[in-house]
Design a protein around this motif. Structure first.
Motif, PDB file in Angstrom:
ATOM      1  N   PHE A  88      -9.503   1.708 -19.225  1.00 29.93           N
ATOM      2  CA  PHE A  88      -9.100   1.067 -18.006  1.00 29.93           C
ATOM      3  C   PHE A  88      -7.414   1.035 -18.330  1.00 29.93           C
ATOM      4  N   PHE A  89      -6.765   1.689 -17.263  1.00 25.52           N
ATOM      5  CA  PHE A  89      -5.329   2.065 -17.043  1.00 25.52           C
ATOM      6  C   PHE A  89      -4.595   0.908 -16.157  1.00 25.52           C
ATOM      7  N   ASN A  90      -3.604   0.219 -16.765  1.00 24.89           N
ATOM      8  CA  ASN A  90      -2.737  -0.503 -15.812  1.00 24.89           C
ATOM      9  C   ASN A  90      -1.337   0.323 -15.721  1.00 24.89           C
ATOM     10  N   VAL A  91      -1.291   0.779 -14.295  1.00 21.77           N
ATOM     11  CA  VAL A  91      -0.183   1.459 -14.198  1.00 21.77           C
ATOM     12  C   VAL A  91       1.121   0.692 -13.612  1.00 21.77           C
ATOM     13  N   THR A  92       2.219   0.852 -14.178  1.00 22.47           N
ATOM     14  CA  THR A  92       3.341   0.049 -13.903  1.00 22.47           C
ATOM     15  C   THR A  92       4.418   0.960 -13.351  1.00 22.47           C
ATOM     16  N   LYS A  93       5.516   0.352 -12.752  1.00 18.56           N
ATOM     17  CA  LYS A  93       6.596   0.741 -12.498  1.00 18.56           C
ATOM     18  C   LYS A  93       8.053  -0.018 -12.636  1.00 18.56           C
ATOM     19  N   LYS A  94       8.606   0.379 -13.635  1.00 24.10           N
ATOM     20  CA  LYS A  94       9.740  -0.435 -13.969  1.00 24.10           C
ATOM     21  C   LYS A  94       9.187  -1.873 -14.640  1.00 24.10           C
ATOM     22  N   GLY A  95       8.081  -1.626 -15.130  1.00 20.92           N
ATOM     23  CA  GLY A  95       7.493  -2.807 -15.887  1.00 20.92           C
ATOM     24  C   GLY A  95       6.724  -3.683 -15.066  1.00 20.92           C
ATOM     25  N   ALA A  99       0.901  -1.135  -0.053  1.00 26.25           N
ATOM     26  CA  ALA A  99       0.003   0.122  -0.056  1.00 26.25           C
ATOM     27  C   ALA A  99       0.745   1.236   0.254  1.00 26.25           C
ATOM     28  N   LYS A 100       2.081   1.130   0.707  1.00 23.69           N
ATOM     29  CA  LYS A 100       2.969   2.267   0.862  1.00 23.69           C
ATOM     30  C   LYS A 100       3.630   2.499  -0.798  1.00 23.69           C
ATOM     31  N   ALA A 101       3.873   1.818  -1.416  1.00 21.88           N
ATOM     32  CA  ALA A 101       4.564   1.871  -2.934  1.00 21.88           C
ATOM     33  C   ALA A 101       3.286   2.247  -3.706  1.00 21.88           C
ATOM     34  N   ILE A 102       2.145   1.739  -3.687  1.00 19.68           N
ATOM     35  CA  ILE A 102       1.124   2.576  -4.371  1.00 19.68           C
ATOM     36  C   ILE A 102       0.629   4.032  -3.991  1.00 19.68           C
ATOM     37  N   ALA A 103       0.959   4.126  -2.632  1.00 22.25           N
ATOM     38  CA  ALA A 103       0.591   5.610  -2.306  1.00 22.25           C
ATOM     39  C   ALA A 103       1.629   6.597  -2.948  1.00 22.25           C
ATOM     40  N   ARG A 104       2.914   5.941  -3.089  1.00 21.77           N
ATOM     41  CA  ARG A 104       3.808   7.094  -3.579  1.00 21.77           C
ATOM     42  C   ARG A 104       3.909   7.193  -5.204  1.00 21.77           C
ATOM     43  N   LEU A 105       2.923   6.528  -5.908  1.00 21.36           N
ATOM     44  CA  LEU A 105       2.791   6.542  -7.254  1.00 21.36           C
ATOM     45  C   LEU A 105       2.172   8.128  -7.699  1.00 21.36           C
ATOM     46  N   ASN A 106       2.624   8.375  -8.738  1.00 17.54           N
ATOM     47  CA  ASN A 106       2.117   9.749  -9.471  1.00 17.54           C
ATOM     48  C   ASN A 106       0.530   9.728  -9.710  1.00 17.54           C
ATOM     49  N   ALA A 107       0.285   8.246 -10.294  1.00 15.21           N
ATOM     50  CA  ALA A 107      -1.233   7.914 -10.518  1.00 15.21           C
ATOM     51  C   ALA A 107      -2.170   8.185  -9.236  1.00 15.21           C
ATOM     52  N   THR A 108      -1.503   7.831  -7.994  1.00 17.34           N
ATOM     53  CA  THR A 108      -2.599   7.834  -6.719  1.00 17.34           C
ATOM     54  C   THR A 108      -2.793   9.298  -6.405  1.00 17.34           C
ATOM     55  N   LEU A 111       1.886  20.010 -12.714  1.00 17.31           N
ATOM     56  CA  LEU A 111       2.771  21.169 -12.270  1.00 17.31           C
ATOM     57  C   LEU A 111       2.437  21.357 -10.986  1.00 17.31           C
ATOM     58  N   ALA A 112       1.280  21.699 -10.217  1.00 20.84           N
ATOM     59  CA  ALA A 112       1.158  21.799  -8.946  1.00 20.84           C
ATOM     60  C   ALA A 112       1.740  20.697  -8.029  1.00 20.84           C
ATOM     61  N   TYR A 113       1.404  19.498  -8.663  1.00 22.19           N
ATOM     62  CA  TYR A 113       1.923  18.224  -8.060  1.00 22.19           C
ATOM     63  C   TYR A 113       3.525  18.141  -7.840  1.00 22.19           C
ATOM     64  N   SER A 173       5.709   7.129 -14.451  1.00 28.69           N
ATOM     65  CA  SER A 173       6.216   8.388 -14.780  1.00 28.69           C
ATOM     66  C   SER A 173       5.800   8.844 -16.193  1.00 28.69           C
ATOM     67  N   ASP A 174       5.617   8.062 -17.051  1.00 33.32           N
ATOM     68  CA  ASP A 174       5.081   8.332 -18.386  1.00 33.32           C
ATOM     69  C   ASP A 174       3.617   8.837 -18.323  1.00 33.32           C
ATOM     70  N   LEU A 175       2.960   8.435 -17.337  1.00 33.21           N
ATOM     71  CA  LEU A 175       1.429   8.733 -17.079  1.00 33.21           C
ATOM     72  C   LEU A 175       1.418  10.114 -16.825  1.00 33.21           C
ATOM     73  N   MET A 176       2.439  10.614 -15.901  1.00 39.87           N
ATOM     74  CA  MET A 176       2.492  11.883 -15.377  1.00 39.87           C
ATOM     75  C   MET A 176       2.961  12.811 -16.547  1.00 39.87           C
ATOM     76  N   ASN A 177       3.684  12.309 -17.359  1.00 38.72           N
ATOM     77  CA  ASN A 177       4.350  13.123 -18.377  1.00 38.72           C
ATOM     78  C   ASN A 177       3.049  13.270 -19.620  1.00 38.72           C
ATOM     79  N   PHE A 178       2.456  12.121 -19.726  1.00 35.15           N
ATOM     80  CA  PHE A 178       1.110  12.278 -20.773  1.00 35.15           C
ATOM     81  C   PHE A 178      -0.010  13.187 -20.260  1.00 35.15           C
ATOM     82  N   MET A 179      -0.275  13.031 -18.913  1.00 40.45           N
ATOM     83  CA  MET A 179      -1.259  13.824 -18.205  1.00 40.45           C
ATOM     84  C   MET A 179      -1.112  15.338 -18.278  1.00 40.45           C
TER      85      MET A 179
END
Length: 157
Positions: A40-47, A7-16, A140-142, A93-99
């Protein structure tokens, strides 16, 4: 040992952080998002799959849904086609760049940073959805908030 992310790793995601901000904008201005489609977004980190996010737009029939819990997709009415579905796999990280508009959908697809299955024509509308939901401003605010936290940490050293 489980392969499920903590849960901690998920909470640190940009998507969260970013998807709930997008949700607020959609709820403030529902008329701007009068499309029909399910993302449906499948958000990954390092694959590694980390979390899933769902965006359901039902036109003017019902409010949009932005959630980590899969919503029920309504059945098509007698005289309409089913709600199109787009499945998107993207690194956090790419999701953040895309958004934020820093990565276009076409560049993301060509480079392999964004993988899409299902209704491609629906997926093409994501850039517009994020633009209308103030994705660039929210991102940008984030980033400013994150930067401020790291500067405070450096100042303590």
């Amino acid at each position: 040992m489980s392969n499920k992310p903590s849960a901690k790793a998920i909470a640190r995601l940009n998507a969260t952080t970013l998807f709930p901000e997008i949700k607020k904008e959609i709820e403030k201005n529902p008329s701007l998002f009068a499309i029909r489609g399910f993302f449906f977004f499948n958000v990954t980190k390092k694959g590694v799959p980390m979390t899933e996010w769902y965006l359901l737009f039902q036109g003017f029939d019902a409010p949009a849904v932005v959630s980590q819990k899969k919503p029920e997709i309504p059945k098509a009415k007698k005289d309409e086609s089913p709600i199109p579905v787009a499945i998107i796999q993207v690194e956090d990280s790419d999701l953040m760049n895309f958004m934020s508009g820093g990565l276009t959908g076409s560049r993301g697809i060509v480079s392999g940073k964004i993988k899409i299955a299902g209704a491609i024509e629906l997926a093409e509308q994501l850039e517009e959805i994020f633009r209308k939901a103030k994705g660039a401003e929210k991102t940008l605010a984030y980033l400013d908030h994150k930067r401020g936290k790291s500067e405070k940490a450096k100042a303590r050293l």
